[in-house]
Scaffold this motif. Structure first.
Motif, PDB file in Angstrom:
ATOM      1  N   PHE A  54      12.471  -6.769  12.030  1.00  0.00           N
ATOM      2  CA  PHE A  54      11.208  -6.142  12.413  1.00  0.00           C
ATOM      3  C   PHE A  54      10.919  -4.897  11.582  1.00  0.00           C
ATOM      4  CE2 PHE A  54      14.443  -4.005  14.839  1.00  0.00           C
ATOM      5  CZ  PHE A  54      14.041  -2.690  14.909  1.00  0.00           C
ATOM      6  N   ILE A  55      11.929  -4.358  10.908  1.00  0.00           N
ATOM      7  CA  ILE A  55      11.729  -3.175  10.063  1.00  0.00           C
ATOM      8  C   ILE A  55      11.274  -3.575   8.668  1.00  0.00           C
ATOM      9  CG2 ILE A  55      12.907  -1.237   8.951  1.00  0.00           C
ATOM     10  CD1 ILE A  55      14.664  -1.025  11.401  1.00  0.00           C
ATOM     11  N   GLU A  56      11.945  -4.569   8.081  1.00  0.00           N
ATOM     12  CA  GLU A  56      11.607  -5.036   6.728  1.00  0.00           C
ATOM     13  C   GLU A  56      11.978  -6.499   6.644  1.00  0.00           C
ATOM     14  OE1 GLU A  56      11.591  -6.403   2.926  1.00  0.00           O
ATOM     15  OE2 GLU A  56      13.513  -6.159   3.953  1.00  0.00           O
ATOM     16  N   LYS A  57      11.053  -7.347   6.269  1.00  0.00           N
ATOM     17  CA  LYS A  57      11.263  -8.792   6.344  1.00  0.00           C
ATOM     18  C   LYS A  57      11.384  -9.474   4.992  1.00  0.00           C
ATOM     19  CE  LYS A  57       9.463 -12.885   8.725  1.00  0.00           C
ATOM     20  NZ  LYS A  57       8.428 -13.399   9.662  1.00  0.00           N
ATOM     21  N   LYS A  58      10.628  -9.030   3.982  1.00  0.00           N
ATOM     22  CA  LYS A  58      10.542  -9.762   2.720  1.00  0.00           C
ATOM     23  C   LYS A  58      11.893  -9.819   2.007  1.00  0.00           C
ATOM     24  CE  LYS A  58       7.988 -10.079  -1.627  1.00  0.00           C
ATOM     25  NZ  LYS A  58       6.917  -9.476  -2.476  1.00  0.00           N
ATOM     26  N   GLN A  59      12.513  -8.655   1.778  1.00  0.00           N
ATOM     27  CA  GLN A  59      13.805  -8.630   1.097  1.00  0.00           C
ATOM     28  C   GLN A  59      14.875  -9.348   1.919  1.00  0.00           C
ATOM     29  OE1 GLN A  59      14.231  -4.344   0.337  1.00  0.00           O
ATOM     30  NE2 GLN A  59      14.228  -4.809  -1.843  1.00  0.00           N
ATOM     31  N   LEU A  60      14.822  -9.175   3.232  1.00  0.00           N
ATOM     32  CA  LEU A  60      15.786  -9.841   4.104  1.00  0.00           C
ATOM     33  C   LEU A  60      15.673 -11.357   3.964  1.00  0.00           C
ATOM     34  CD1 LEU A  60      17.894  -9.813   6.376  1.00  0.00           C
ATOM     35  CD2 LEU A  60      16.000  -9.714   8.012  1.00  0.00           C
ATOM     36  N   MET A  61      14.458 -11.865   3.943  1.00  0.00           N
ATOM     37  CA  MET A  61      14.250 -13.304   3.855  1.00  0.00           C
ATOM     38  C   MET A  61      14.755 -13.847   2.522  1.00  0.00           C
ATOM     39  SD  MET A  61      10.691 -15.462   4.133  1.00  0.00           S
ATOM     40  CE  MET A  61      10.068 -14.743   2.603  1.00  0.00           C
ATOM     41  N   ILE A  62      14.399 -13.179   1.415  1.00  0.00           N
ATOM     42  CA  ILE A  62      14.810 -13.635   0.081  1.00  0.00           C
ATOM     43  C   ILE A  62      16.325 -13.549  -0.076  1.00  0.00           C
ATOM     44  CG2 ILE A  62      14.634 -13.205  -2.399  1.00  0.00           C
ATOM     45  CD1 ILE A  62      11.800 -12.155  -1.883  1.00  0.00           C
ATOM     46  N   GLY A  63      16.876 -12.381   0.265  1.00  0.00           N
ATOM     47  CA  GLY A  63      18.311 -12.189   0.115  1.00  0.00           C
ATOM     48  C   GLY A  63      19.124 -13.127   0.985  1.00  0.00           C
ATOM     49  N   SER A  64      18.706 -13.275   2.240  1.00  0.00           N
ATOM     50  CA  SER A  64      19.429 -14.157   3.153  1.00  0.00           C
ATOM     51  C   SER A  64      19.346 -15.613   2.709  1.00  0.00           C
ATOM     52  CB  SER A  64      18.851 -14.001   4.565  1.00  0.00           C
ATOM     53  OG  SER A  64      19.544 -14.812   5.483  1.00  0.00           O
ATOM     54  N   LEU A  65      18.174 -16.034   2.223  1.00  0.00           N
ATOM     55  CA  LEU A  65      18.011 -17.411   1.757  1.00  0.00           C
ATOM     56  C   LEU A  65      18.920 -17.697   0.568  1.00  0.00           C
ATOM     57  CD1 LEU A  65      16.487 -20.101   1.946  1.00  0.00           C
ATOM     58  CD2 LEU A  65      14.765 -19.142   0.397  1.00  0.00           C
ATOM     59  N   LEU A  66      18.917 -16.815  -0.417  1.00  0.00           N
ATOM     60  CA  LEU A  66      19.769 -17.000  -1.594  1.00  0.00           C
ATOM     61  C   LEU A  66      21.247 -16.992  -1.204  1.00  0.00           C
ATOM     62  CD1 LEU A  66      17.962 -14.718  -4.212  1.00  0.00           C
ATOM     63  CD2 LEU A  66      18.062 -17.218  -4.215  1.00  0.00           C
ATOM     64  N   PHE A  67      21.611 -16.060  -0.341  1.00  0.00           N
ATOM     65  CA  PHE A  67      23.014 -15.946   0.059  1.00  0.00           C
ATOM     66  C   PHE A  67      23.489 -17.222   0.746  1.00  0.00           C
ATOM     67  CE2 PHE A  67      26.250 -14.883   3.234  1.00  0.00           C
ATOM     68  CZ  PHE A  67      27.214 -14.313   2.421  1.00  0.00           C
ATOM     69  N   HIS A  68      22.696 -17.742   1.680  1.00  0.00           N
ATOM     70  CA  HIS A  68      23.127 -18.913   2.424  1.00  0.00           C
ATOM     71  C   HIS A  68      23.081 -20.197   1.577  1.00  0.00           C
ATOM     72  CE1 HIS A  68      22.461 -16.191   5.865  1.00  0.00           C
ATOM     73  NE2 HIS A  68      23.435 -16.892   6.410  1.00  0.00           N
ATOM     74  N   ILE A  69      22.126 -20.286   0.650  1.00  0.00           N
ATOM     75  CA  ILE A  69      22.090 -21.430  -0.254  1.00  0.00           C
ATOM     76  C   ILE A  69      23.346 -21.467  -1.117  1.00  0.00           C
ATOM     77  CG2 ILE A  69      20.951 -22.364  -2.314  1.00  0.00           C
ATOM     78  CD1 ILE A  69      18.289 -21.560  -1.111  1.00  0.00           C
ATOM     79  N   GLY A  70      23.788 -20.289  -1.540  1.00  0.00           N
ATOM     80  CA  GLY A  70      24.946 -20.220  -2.417  1.00  0.00           C
ATOM     81  C   GLY A  70      26.279 -20.285  -1.703  1.00  0.00           C
ATOM     82  N   ILE A  71      26.373 -19.634  -0.539  1.00  0.00           N
ATOM     83  CA  ILE A  71      27.689 -19.455   0.072  1.00  0.00           C
ATOM     84  C   ILE A  71      28.253 -20.751   0.646  1.00  0.00           C
ATOM     85  CG2 ILE A  71      26.886 -18.893   2.390  1.00  0.00           C
ATOM     86  CD1 ILE A  71      29.792 -17.227   0.456  1.00  0.00           C
ATOM     87  N   ILE A  72      27.402 -21.654   1.117  1.00  0.00           N
ATOM     88  CA  ILE A  72      27.920 -22.889   1.726  1.00  0.00           C
ATOM     89  C   ILE A  72      28.656 -23.756   0.700  1.00  0.00           C
ATOM     90  CG2 ILE A  72      27.260 -25.043   2.880  1.00  0.00           C
ATOM     91  CD1 ILE A  72      25.044 -23.462   4.288  1.00  0.00           C
ATOM     92  N   PRO A  73      28.059 -24.043  -0.481  1.00  0.00           N
ATOM     93  CA  PRO A  73      28.836 -24.786  -1.495  1.00  0.00           C
ATOM     94  C   PRO A  73      30.054 -24.007  -1.974  1.00  0.00           C
ATOM     95  CG  PRO A  73      26.484 -24.851  -1.999  1.00  0.00           C
ATOM     96  CD  PRO A  73      26.662 -23.832  -0.918  1.00  0.00           C
ATOM     97  N   VAL A  74      29.950 -22.685  -2.035  1.00  0.00           N
ATOM     98  CA  VAL A  74      31.088 -21.871  -2.462  1.00  0.00           C
ATOM     99  C   VAL A  74      32.253 -22.028  -1.488  1.00  0.00           C
ATOM    100  CG1 VAL A  74      31.900 -19.482  -2.698  1.00  0.00           C
ATOM    101  CG2 VAL A  74      29.789 -20.194  -3.813  1.00  0.00           C
ATOM    102  N   ILE A  75      31.953 -22.016  -0.184  1.00  0.00           N
ATOM    103  CA  ILE A  75      32.998 -22.182   0.824  1.00  0.00           C
ATOM    104  C   ILE A  75      33.667 -23.541   0.681  1.00  0.00           C
ATOM    105  CG2 ILE A  75      33.421 -22.464   3.294  1.00  0.00           C
ATOM    106  CD1 ILE A  75      31.297 -20.304   3.773  1.00  0.00           C
ATOM    107  N   PHE A  76      32.861 -24.594   0.523  1.00  0.00           N
ATOM    108  CA  PHE A  76      33.431 -25.936   0.353  1.00  0.00           C
ATOM    109  C   PHE A  76      34.267 -26.006  -0.919  1.00  0.00           C
ATOM    110  CE2 PHE A  76      30.075 -27.354   3.356  1.00  0.00           C
ATOM    111  CZ  PHE A  76      30.893 -28.058   4.229  1.00  0.00           C
ATOM    112  N   GLY A  77      33.814 -25.318  -1.977  1.00  0.00           N
ATOM    113  CA  GLY A  77      34.586 -25.288  -3.217  1.00  0.00           C
ATOM    114  C   GLY A  77      35.923 -24.608  -3.039  1.00  0.00           C
TER     115      GLY A  77
END
Length: 230
Positions: free
Chosen positions: A40-63
């Motif tokens: 509720f304080i800041e959404k744009k950076q949170l959305m972009i950063g969280s999306l990139l992080f989760h897209i990347g971290i799941i394959p990284v964990i499996f790797g």
């Protein structure tokens, strides 16, 4: 002696902290088991950063699970030779690592540079963000730089064997003695974040709202103002 402390004692301390810390916090401090969202304080950076992080971290964990948990010989048995594995680990793993790093960098800068978000953050929040950023950076560096500089190093013959030894309570610290510094830093900070996990907001990753699945309705209540006396 120092190798035994670094690669046997500290990992087991972190694992014990991870397990018993979660049990203690769940039993005695469930009300703090939350992510304390700052959306509720800041959404744009949170959305972009969280999306990139989760897209990347799941394959990284499996790797990581495949690289650390599956012996090299088993990979050969199913037809995955060293060259094919190297392509997958370095190039595909490196790509998702960079995506994770970009997301983590955005999230960390957001928490530190945004005054409103920083005011909502605790010291442990900032520590976790910085530590995660460092862990991901060292992982990317080890994958893309160290692997291409030290061609003769194979973490599946050193780190992976040591790690599996930890899991079966038969650790051999000697396997870590010839490991490049970048890999050592990545491994050690990884265990450190696991040791700190129960005492930070990272616990929210276990709070999947499964109890909402199967609910056939949501009850809304309408607030009515009290009637005025005539």
């Amino acid at each position: 002696m120092i190798d035994q402390f670094l690669w046997v004692v500290i990992p087991y301390i972190c694992i014990a902290s991870f397990i018993f810390g979660h049990i203690f916090r769940f039993r005695h401090d469930q009300f703090s088991w939350t992510a304390k969202s700052s959306e509720f304080i800041e959404k744009k950076q949170l959305m972009i950063g969280s999306l990139l992080f989760h897209i990347g971290i799941i394959p990284v964990i499996f790797g990581h699970v495949a690289g650390l948990g599956i012996p090299k010989e088993w990979m050969h048995a199913i037809g995955v030779n060293d060259h094919l594995y190297h392509i997958g680990a370095v190039y595909i793993g490196g790509l998702f690592g960079v995506i994770t790093l970009a997301g983590m960098l955005i999230l960390t800068l957001r928490r530190i540079t945004r005054k409103s978000v920083r005011k909502l953050s605790t010291n442990s929040d900032i520590l976790v963000n910085v530590l995660l950023l460092f862990i991901v950076f060292m992982g990317v560096y080890a994958t893309l730089v160290t692997n291409n500089i030290q061609h003769d190093f194979d973490y599946r013959e050193t780190i992976s064997v040591w790690f599996r030894g930890l899991l079966i309570f038969n650790p051999e610290a000697a396997y870590m003695s010839a490991v490049p510094l970048s890999f050592k830093m990545h491994v050690m900070t990884g265990f450190l974040i696991f040791g700190l996990w129960p005492y930070t907001r990272l616990v929210h990753v276990w709070s999947v709202p499964v109890h909402y699945v199967g609910r056939s309705y949501i009850l809304y209540r309408k607030h009515r103002s009290p009637k005025r006396a005539s």
